[in-house]
Scaffold this active site. Structure first.
Site, PDB file in Angstrom:
ATOM      1  CG  HIS A  88     -16.432  41.074  15.427  1.00 15.57           C
ATOM      2  ND1 HIS A  88     -17.048  39.680  15.428  1.00 15.57           N
ATOM      3  CD2 HIS A  88     -15.647  40.931  16.544  1.00 15.57           C
ATOM      4  CE1 HIS A  88     -16.674  39.001  16.491  1.00 15.57           C
ATOM      5  NE2 HIS A  88     -15.945  39.765  17.092  1.00 15.57           N
TER       6      HIS A  88
ATOM      7  CG  HIS B 233      -7.745  38.066  14.983  1.00 19.83           C
ATOM      8  ND1 HIS B 233      -7.550  38.188  16.350  1.00 19.83           N
ATOM      9  CD2 HIS B 233      -9.005  36.857  15.188  1.00 19.83           C
ATOM     10  CE1 HIS B 233      -8.126  37.688  17.263  1.00 19.83           C
ATOM     11  NE2 HIS B 233      -9.124  36.867  16.588  1.00 19.83           N
TER      12      HIS B 233
END
EC number: 3.1.4.58
Length: 197
Positions: free
Chosen positions: A51, A138
């Protein structure tokens, strides 16, 4: 007692995030399995948990969760879908002992940043302060390097064509369930009501 005056029934460790679609979970898993032969980390993220974090909230009293959900609905209502794409790889921390191995995020990062700010602004009245450091989207792949040699710069990753792209159409409220796989449980999904031009 909680701030609302109701007796607390416990807490949940919460954060908001954009999930990685299934086909990209599999794509990153193939890359991860290859890199595992070169780099040694203590913990590798379950691909179902990949995620992009929007805001980490920490331990939240369960009595507060309905208010959190209502505020996040308002944030989603002001947002629209946008395109993202898998980026390269890198690490956070010293090369001798990096804390995190990550995959980057490319595409419409400005719209991603706007969504992150919208979520943070809406959460502030509930007492959840955003991080002071700049937002750095990220996907965490692994944590806690245990190799004996410093990590060298990772090679560029070719993400040709549309296979590495997706349209973000919602975000979720995750609860962390330590000891489970996958470790993150979706409490609520917040779809965007429209698409950006």
């Amino acid at each position: 007692m909680s701030k609302s005056g109701k007796e607390s029934t416990g807490s949940e460790r919460l954060f908001t995030a954009i999930r990685l679609p299934h086909h990209l979970q599999e794509q990153v898993k193939v890359w991860r399995d290859d890199i595992k032969r070169q780099l040694f980390f203590r913990t590798w993220t379950d691909p179902r948990d990949y995620h992009i974090t929007l805001q980490f909230m920490g331990d939240v009293d369960t009595n507060t969760i309905p208010s959190v959900i209502e505020v996040l609905k308002e944030a989603a209502a002001k947002s629209g879908s946008f395109q993202l794409r898998l980026g390269g790889a890198g690490t956070f921390g010293r090369p001798a002992s990096p804390k995190v191995l990550w995959r980057g995020v490319e595409g419409e990062r400005g719209k991603l940043g706007l969504l992150q700010k919208t979520v943070a602004d809406h959460m502030l009245p509930l007492g959840f302060r955003p991080e002071e450091r700049p937002y750095s989207p990220h996907i965490t792949i692994a944590r806690s390097y245990i190799g004996s040699e410093p990590v060298q710069p990772l090679p560029n990753i070719e993400n040709a064509g549309s296979d590495a792209s997706w349209i973000a159409t919602d975000f979720v409220l995750f609860a962390t369930k330590f000891g489970r796989k996958p470790m993150y449980e979706v409490l609520q999904t917040f779809p965007f009501p429209y698409s950006y031009p």
